[in-house]
Design an enzyme around this catalytic site. Structure first.
Site, PDB file in Angstrom:
ATOM      1  N   PHE A 144       0.906  -1.168   0.154  1.00  0.00           N
ATOM      2  CA  PHE A 144      -0.022  -0.154   0.135  1.00  0.00           C
ATOM      3  C   PHE A 144       0.816   1.373  -0.037  1.00  0.00           C
ATOM      4  O   PHE A 144       1.669   1.260   0.861  1.00  0.00           O
ATOM      5  CB  PHE A 144      -0.704  -0.087   1.344  1.00  0.00           C
ATOM      6  CG  PHE A 144      -2.001   1.009   1.233  1.00  0.00           C
ATOM      7  CD1 PHE A 144      -3.402   0.729   0.544  1.00  0.00           C
ATOM      8  CD2 PHE A 144      -1.879   1.989   2.107  1.00  0.00           C
ATOM      9  CE1 PHE A 144      -4.260   1.422   0.598  1.00  0.00           C
ATOM     10  CE2 PHE A 144      -3.199   3.003   2.067  1.00  0.00           C
ATOM     11  CZ  PHE A 144      -4.135   2.803   1.384  1.00  0.00           C
ATOM     12  N   ASP A 204       2.296  -5.449   8.754  1.00  0.00           N
ATOM     13  CA  ASP A 204       1.156  -4.670   8.465  1.00  0.00           C
ATOM     14  C   ASP A 204      -0.121  -5.522   8.191  1.00  0.00           C
ATOM     15  O   ASP A 204       0.013  -6.425   7.626  1.00  0.00           O
ATOM     16  CB  ASP A 204       1.247  -3.725   7.133  1.00  0.00           C
ATOM     17  CG  ASP A 204      -0.092  -2.645   7.154  1.00  0.00           C
ATOM     18  OD1 ASP A 204      -1.071  -3.166   7.474  1.00  0.00           O
ATOM     19  OD2 ASP A 204       0.117  -1.643   6.789  1.00  0.00           O
ATOM     20  N   TYR A 218     -11.097  -0.047  10.869  1.00  0.00           N
ATOM     21  CA  TYR A 218     -12.281   0.441   9.801  1.00  0.00           C
ATOM     22  C   TYR A 218     -12.146  -0.672   9.075  1.00  0.00           C
ATOM     23  O   TYR A 218     -13.301  -0.465   7.957  1.00  0.00           O
ATOM     24  CB  TYR A 218     -12.181   1.544   9.438  1.00  0.00           C
ATOM     25  CG  TYR A 218     -10.939   2.209   8.445  1.00  0.00           C
ATOM     26  CD1 TYR A 218     -10.901   1.815   7.373  1.00  0.00           C
ATOM     27  CD2 TYR A 218     -10.035   2.857   9.265  1.00  0.00           C
ATOM     28  CE1 TYR A 218      -9.622   2.134   6.485  1.00  0.00           C
ATOM     29  CE2 TYR A 218      -8.776   3.392   8.588  1.00  0.00           C
ATOM     30  CZ  TYR A 218      -8.595   2.777   7.207  1.00  0.00           C
ATOM     31  OH  TYR A 218      -7.507   3.220   6.475  1.00  0.00           O
ATOM     32  N   LYS A 219     -11.512  -1.649   8.630  1.00  0.00           N
ATOM     33  CA  LYS A 219     -11.782  -2.703   7.654  1.00  0.00           C
ATOM     34  C   LYS A 219     -12.294  -3.783   8.103  1.00  0.00           C
ATOM     35  O   LYS A 219     -13.686  -3.697   8.348  1.00  0.00           O
ATOM     36  CB  LYS A 219     -10.440  -2.929   6.984  1.00  0.00           C
ATOM     37  CG  LYS A 219      -9.880  -1.718   6.240  1.00  0.00           C
ATOM     38  CD  LYS A 219      -8.504  -2.027   5.542  1.00  0.00           C
ATOM     39  CE  LYS A 219      -7.723  -0.869   4.785  1.00  0.00           C
ATOM     40  NZ  LYS A 219      -6.532  -0.749   4.578  1.00  0.00           N
ATOM     41  N   ARG A 228     -11.844  -5.449  -6.890  1.00  0.00           N
ATOM     42  CA  ARG A 228     -11.566  -6.017  -5.675  1.00  0.00           C
ATOM     43  C   ARG A 228     -12.822  -6.464  -5.065  1.00  0.00           C
ATOM     44  O   ARG A 228     -13.362  -5.510  -4.889  1.00  0.00           O
ATOM     45  CB  ARG A 228     -10.428  -5.044  -4.887  1.00  0.00           C
ATOM     46  CG  ARG A 228      -9.700  -5.795  -3.958  1.00  0.00           C
ATOM     47  CD  ARG A 228      -8.760  -4.825  -3.200  1.00  0.00           C
ATOM     48  NE  ARG A 228      -9.475  -3.595  -2.406  1.00  0.00           N
ATOM     49  CZ  ARG A 228      -8.959  -3.030  -1.792  1.00  0.00           C
ATOM     50  NH1 ARG A 228      -7.832  -3.266  -1.165  1.00  0.00           N
ATOM     51  NH2 ARG A 228      -9.748  -2.060  -1.161  1.00  0.00           N
TER      52      ARG A 228
END
Ligand SMILES: *Cc1c(COP(=O)(O)O)cnc(C)c1O
Length: 410
Positions: free
Chosen positions: A126, A195, A220-221, A369
């Site tokens: 990312f 991560d 928040y995922k 995705r």
């Protein structure tokens, strides 16, 4: 043999996690395959927020730092989360964002290896992670070096202070063997920062058993903490005494309310904190963890794998003939809980699907995705999503959509 919708409904009837869907508010008519980007709303959150706002803030005001446990909320929520990460309760706290925590952990790790010159990081991670890597390297006079995730274990040298990589890649969902990669990094005398953005709440983790030094993850995922939910930090118990992170602020002080001039580090994981937490977001995150009560991550991971297997099988059956290719490992043991497909018209296809209530996301240049949050996605949702995608691609439905405004979040 084609896969029938009825077979997917039968899988839902046999699903031991089916009850968990009732723990979420899900908008009717929507198949939400973007919980890997912003998790759905757990029903436990709204009543908790109403109480936090009306009673704790509105009525009790500043007393709530003590009486409502605001002050201890980061550690308390971290203790609860630890079970889902395979960590000890005192090794996890909730604070800041992934990028900010990565900055803190990389500097702290580099300070523990002062004679080494290099930060090794994952090419294709990312982007924010690697922006942070470059800035930390510039700040500390280190060399950043980027190699693909699968090469980190062989690329680490006696000059590497710290290596950082994603456990599950945000784009491809490829999952690394945390124990093996950590062992290789340790064999060179270096430290690792994992991560967990696409791992926490999605796959089974064993941070302690894998020997991980440090980790950051996302609120928040897959943990459904809400937009902007604070991130989590893991510092292995054995490193906590020496842990020296750069954002030393009063919430990481041993006794902040003495208001002393000098800094004395708090014991344990509290030293990972910097300053006043976003209490409302933190309480929302804590309440969202209710959705995982009584649920083992082993079962979550097993269902996630089965959902992805079904999606891949249906994509082979219905989409491959349109030139849609798989960008995710087929082997479920090497994959997280999302699947990326490639097609030159990926952007348009994703938009046309969203217009039909099937929410996935587009990742430039050509990836579609789809995330499968095992607590609330059903097998039949996957059947319906792929059937809609087949229709969209066969008819070129995206050509009828209005153009997108520049700068829109995609
Ligand atoms: C989602 C994600 C982030 C987000 O970072 P923030 O600092 O929380 O905005 C970072 N890294 C990875 C790998 C991600 O998937």
């Amino acid at each position: 043999m084609t896969i029938a919708r009825e077979a997917c409904l039968a899988q839902d009837r046999d699903d031991p996690l089916a009850f968990a869907r009732e723990r979420f508010e899900l908008p009717p008519g929507v198949i939400y395959l973007d919980g890997n980007s912003l998790g759905a709303l757990p029903k436990s959150v709204q009543p908790r927020m109403e109480d936090a706002i009306r009673r704790e803030w509105g009525r009790d005001l500043i007393a709530s730092w003590n009486t409502a446990g605001w002050y201890t909320a980061p550690g308390r929520a971290g203790e609860r989360l630890a079970r889902l990460l395979g960590a000890k309760p005192g090794e996890v706290t909730i604070t800041d964002s992934i990028s900010v925590n990565l900055f803190k952990l990389l500097v702290a790790a580099a300070r523990m290896r002062p004679d080494r010159r290099e930060i090794l990081a994952e090419a294709g991670n990312f982007p924010s992670d690697n922006h942070i890597v470059e800035s930390v390297a510039r700040l500390l006079g280190l060399e950043p070096r980027f190699v693909p995730a699968g090469e980190i274990a062989s690329a680490v040298t006696r000059d590497t202070a710290v290596a950082t990589l994603s456990h599950v890649n945000y784009r491809t969902a490829e999952m690394q063997d945390m124990a093996a990669v950590t062992a290789a990094i340790h064999a060179a005398g270096a430290l690792v920062v994992w991560d967990l953005a696409h791992s926490s709440g999605a796959v089974e983790l064993d941070l302690d058993g894998s020997g991980a030094d440090f980790a950051v993850g996302c609120g928040y995922k897959y943990l459904n903490g809400g937009p902007g939910s604070p991130s989590h930090v893991f510092v292995a118990e054995r490193h906590q005494a020496a842990f020296d992170q750069p954002l030393q602020g009063w919430f990481g002080h041993a006794d902040p309310f003495r208001f002393e001039d000098g800094f004395a580090k708090a014991p344990g994981i509290r030293a990972a904190l910097c300053s006043t937490p976003p209490i409302l977001s933190l309480l929302a995150f804590e309440a969202a963890l209710d959705a995982f009560d009584g649920i083992a991550m082993r079962d979550v991971a097993a269902k996630g794998r089965a959902l992805c297997d079904l999606f891949i099988a249906l994509a082979d059956e219905k989409l491959a003939r349109f030139g849609v290719t798989l960008a995710t490992p087929r082997d479920g043991s090497r994959r997280g809980n999302h699947v990326s497909l490639r097609h030159p018209e990926a952007f348009g296809i994703v938009r046309a699907l969203i217009a039909r209530g099937i929410v996935g996301d587009f990742r430039a240049p050509d990836a579609m995705r789809f995330g499968f949050a095992p607590l609330y996605i059903r097998f039949v949702d996957i059947f319906d999503a792929v059937a809609a995608m087949e229709e969209v691609i066969a008819t070129g439905a995206w050509r009828e959509l209005a153009p997108v405004e520049a700068g829109a979040v995609t």
